[in-house]
Motif scaffolding. Structure first.
Motif, PDB file in Angstrom:
ATOM      1  N   THR A 235      67.955 -22.776 131.189  1.00 22.16           N
ATOM      2  CA  THR A 235      67.331 -24.100 131.156  1.00 22.16           C
ATOM      3  C   THR A 235      67.882 -24.925 130.007  1.00 22.16           C
ATOM      4  O   THR A 235      68.265 -26.085 130.181  1.00 22.16           O
ATOM      5  N   ALA A 236      67.943 -24.315 128.820  1.00 20.23           N
ATOM      6  CA  ALA A 236      68.426 -25.059 127.655  1.00 20.23           C
ATOM      7  C   ALA A 236      69.881 -25.474 127.856  1.00 20.23           C
ATOM      8  O   ALA A 236      70.245 -26.625 127.604  1.00 20.23           O
TER       9      ALA A 236
ATOM     10  N   ARG B 210      71.463 -29.281 128.484  1.00 20.90           N
ATOM     11  CA  ARG B 210      72.470 -29.862 127.599  1.00 20.90           C
ATOM     12  C   ARG B 210      73.669 -30.383 128.395  1.00 20.90           C
ATOM     13  O   ARG B 210      74.157 -31.488 128.169  1.00 20.90           O
TER      14      ARG B 210
ATOM     15  N   LEU C  25      66.301 -21.966 122.538  1.00 22.00           N
ATOM     16  CA  LEU C  25      66.237 -23.393 122.233  1.00 22.00           C
ATOM     17  C   LEU C  25      67.306 -23.822 121.239  1.00 22.00           C
ATOM     18  O   LEU C  25      67.606 -25.003 121.110  1.00 22.00           O
TER      19      LEU C  25
ATOM     20  N   ARG D 220      70.133 -26.209 122.539  1.00 17.75           N
ATOM     21  CA  ARG D 220      69.970 -27.618 122.948  1.00 17.75           C
ATOM     22  C   ARG D 220      70.773 -28.596 122.117  1.00 17.75           C
ATOM     23  O   ARG D 220      70.834 -28.538 120.957  1.00 17.75           O
TER      24      ARG D 220
END
Lengths: 732, 52
Positions: free
Chosen positions: A418-419, A423, A729, A732
């Motif tokens: 997801t991160a 990006r 995270l 990101r």
């Protein structure tokens, strides 16, 4: 994970747009009677004012019932019975925002929404249950005794059992499917831990035992569901954006009938139909020109950058673009039989050859599931052997299962993906496939297509020096009169040089040849060499000729414009030590010139689609992990053959479907960044696995020794989940 | 300890209230366009009366 992969595989197999077109047409036909909302894509809206501007303008338009902007998806849904998208687009564009029609049939938003809401609901319920059980558990951990403890356990159980049944459903059903298929996925140990923890806690509560694991069971559901949701979100965002690209191309053709032209879905065309193809439109089906002359851009099919002339009797293939004059085409093959569909069959073949990529998560769970079961079972046996206490042995086995449960493992991959894809999305790259990021990290060889990928497929004048300054206004006036790409490029160059236009008399375009006009009594012409009585020579580089009435015609050379970021992208790829190859269907001099400009040593010209795929296969067999970047139909087979593939958004639908990643903007530079981000993501995933293994190594001995408490399970679970998420995270 | 007889149902009831609010928001499609809703609140257009 494996289900996701299977699902993606299904999506990818429908790479054949022609096969998709038939059901699509049926849906369109079925929906024709019923009233449907109009959906417009608004790519440039971004603020509160944009929302109210668009909504106010649409509401003010007569016939519009409701209009609702969705800023997240950058769309507006309009309920306006009797109106069509063509009526509403100008209304929106008058407010200053771009609008494009979207084909509602190609958007499966409602189904996707339902799945997302379903997971969110389960997260909400398990979150509520977890918080309430925690309040009670804290009391037990801090020393509640006897009747109080039993009562707290009973209340916890009353909340936890229905929650586990409801929130654990995705795991139970997926575990059941895995078991039926004879596999041990990640979900089998999860389900076993959930069931065993709930059962042993009920038993302990009935016998007023010390330890109940209701909190652990619910917490497990909560964290794992968050992992599921992240996984789902990433794919849903990518899917909706990919669907939007498809939905932008509403497949329509204009059939010539005695009563005039009627727009029909492409899927309804049959051989023998006459269809009109306007200048600038894509040819919807294979056929033979019945009437009209024009020039045809075949770059998407063959990679040739020079347009070819077309006259009655010439054979056209679906996917080519008509440039100058209107044509009437007699359809010879449509849908499944067209050359477009035949090429996509090649894609499907290459797809199955690539086989199933085993993701890091799958490899981890393959190693992990048997180990966990073995560990739990042997500690049960060990305790039963030494103490003969069945109740305590089952307790220990349950504790081992709960402690080792892959809370962090379930979050480790989705959180990173997801991160990382968030990006890349901000940089204009759309990841379509779940495992594409991991595969991207393996890449050591990059294969580029030329026309439309490294170049824009839009010509550019080499120099306008050859045109005398006094004659430039005439040249501009001529060039402006035509929509041929070479004329457009010339007009742009002249305008940039500060030329102004003059009035020409008798300006007319001769499709397939050029444009002519009358200026101060002379005839002036811009067009093909033979039309102007000049000799084109042997060179295959695009050229146009300008005749100004006096003297010999002037030769104007054109090159293809480089895609922005192409140079820096190739330079960075070469600097990082990766092999870069250029494969083009275009003629050798053009390809060589580009290769030299970019500093590429390896290039092949005149490559056919099958040869492209074969070259990629050879590279793969030789052990290279190939990234294929291409946009044309001639690239689709190679895109599917490669380890991982990227296509620009301007690519043909089939090419976009065949590739794993779509480049949304014009700039090519995100490609080299993406390789670095992918490497970063892969190392984060591995770090995350290491973190969760570390927690297990610390906590499992306690569990096996029978010293584990529910407090310890709760701590290990939440701490490892938080560590893993924070680590993800950092990307990101 | 009799107070527990009141406090536990109260805490459960408050939690259930939160859950109900969440379910209501979810059913009401309030999670469809989080970005748009964040922007819409800044617009003054429907401040005096609700949007029809």
């Amino acid at each position: 994970m494996s289900d996701a992969a299977l699902h993606d595989h299904d999506v990818r197999l429908s790479a054949c747009p022609a096969c998709d077109a038939a059901p699509l047409a049926q849906r369109v036909a079925a929906g024709a009677g019923a009233h449907e909302d109009i959906i417009l894509s608004l790519p440039t809206i971004y603020c509160a004012t944009c929302i109210s501007d668009v909504e106010r303008a649409l509401h003010a338009h007569p016939g519009v019932k409701t209009a609702r902007v969705n800023l997240t998806l950058r769309r507006v849904t309009v309920d306006a019975p009797g109106l069509s998208a063509e009526d509403l687009i100008p209304v929106v564009e008058r407010t200053g925002y771009e609008a494009h029609e979207l084909d509602p049939a190609a958007l499966s938003a409602s189904r996707a929404d339902r799945i997302g809401r379903d997971i969110l609901m389960r997260i909400g319920v398990s979150g509520f249950a977890m918080m309430n059980i925690m309040i009670l558990s804290v009391a037990v951990w801090s020393g509640a005794e006897a009747a109080t403890r039993d009562m707290f356990h009973w209340i916890s159980g009353a909340i936890a059992l229905p929650t586990v049944v409801f929130a654990g459903q995705p795991f139970f059903s997926s575990a059941w499917r895995a078991l039926k298929a004879g596999r041990l996925g990640m979900d089998v140990p999860i389900s076993l831990a959930l069931i065993l923890a709930s059962a042993i806690s009920v038993y302990e509560t009935i016998h007023s035992g010390h330890h109940a694991y209701f909190d652990a069971a619910v917490m497990l559901c909560f964290f794992l569901l968050i992992g599921r949701y992240l996984d789902y979100r990433t794919r849903a965002v990518a899917r909706s954006a990919a669907e939007e690209l498809t939905a932008l191309e509403v497949p329509r053709a204009f059939r010539v009938t005695p009563a005039g032209d009627e727009p029909v879905p492409v899927a309804e065309l049959v051989p023998g139909d006459l269809i009109r193809i306007l200048p600038g439109a894509r040819v919807p089906a294979d056929g033979e020109i019945a009437q009209g002359t024009s020039e045809i851009d075949r770059s998407l099919l063959t990679g040739e950058s020079v347009p070819v002339p077309a006259a009655p009797g010439a054979v056209l293939s679906a996917g080519e673009v008509n440039l100058t004059g209107p044509l009437i085409l007699r359809v010879t093959a449509a849908g499944r039989d067209s050359s477009l569909a035949r090429l996509t069959a090649l894609v499907a073949a290459a797809e199955s050859a690539r086989g199933h990529y085993t993701s890091l998560a799958e490899r981890a769970s393959r190693l992990y599931s048997p180990l966990v079961h073995l560990l739990a079972f042997s500690s049960f046996l060990g305790w039963y052997w030494t103490t003969g206490d069945l109740r305590h042995s089952v307790n220990v086995a349950a504790a081992v299962l709960i402690i080792t449960c892959p809370c962090a493992l379930g979050l480790a991959v989705p959180a990173v993906v997801t991160a990382a894809s968030g990006r890349l999305f901000r940089r204009g790259m759309l990841i379509k496939d779940g495992t594409a990021l991991e595969r991207l990290a393996d890449v050591d060889c990059v294969v580029f297509d030329k026309t439309g990928t490294l170049t824009m497929g839009v010509p550019q004048v080499v120099s306008i020096e050859a045109i005398p300054v006094g004659m430039r206004p005439v040249a501009l006036a001529l060039a402006q009169g035509s929509s041929h790409p070479l004329s457009k490029a010339l007009a742009q160059a002249l305008r940039d040089a500060g030329a102004t236009t003059v009035e020409l008399e008798d300006l007319r375009e001769v499709p397939g040849y050029g444009i002519s006009g009358r200026w101060q009594g002379h005839e002036v012409r811009l067009g093909r060499a033979d039309w102007l009585g000049a000799d084109h020579g042997a060179g295959k580089i695009s050229a146009s000729w300008l005749s100004l009435g006096e003297g010999a015609p002037i030769r104007l050379e054109f090159t293809d414009r480089l895609r922005p970021g192409a140079e820096s992208c190739v330079r960075e790829l070469l600097a990082s030590g990766r092999r870069v190859v250029l494969l083009s269907g275009d003629v050798a001099p053009v390809v060589q010139e580009l290769a030299q400009r970019l500093g590429l040593a390896e290039w092949h010209a005149g490559v056919t689609p099958t040869e492209k795929a074969a070259t990629v296969r050879e590279l793969r067999v030789a052990g290279a992990h190939v990234l294929m970047v291409g946009d044309g139909l001639n690239d689709t087979a190679a895109l599917a053959e490669a380890h991982v593939s990227i296509s620009p958004a301007s690519a043909l639908d089939a090419a976009r479907v065949a590739s794993d990643i779509v480049l949304m903007g014009n700039d090519l530079s995100p490609v080299s960044d993406a390789l670095e981000t992918a490497r970063g993501a892969r190392s984060r995933i591995k770090e995350n696995f290491a973190i969760s293994v570390l927690y297990n190594i610390v906590a499992v001995p306690f569990a096996i020794a029978g010293l584990a408490t529910p407090l310890m399970a709760a701590l290990a679970m939440s701490l490892s989940s938080i560590c893993v998420t924070l680590n993800a995270l950092r990307l990101r | 300890m009799e107070i527990l007889g009141i406090l536990i149902p109260v805490s459960l009831g408050l939690g259930a209230l939160g859950l109900l609010a969440f379910v209501w928001a979810l059913r009401g499609r309030q999670y469809e366009d989080p970005k748009g809703d964040a922007e819409r609140i800044l617009s003054k257009e429907w401040d005096d009366r609700p949007k029809p």
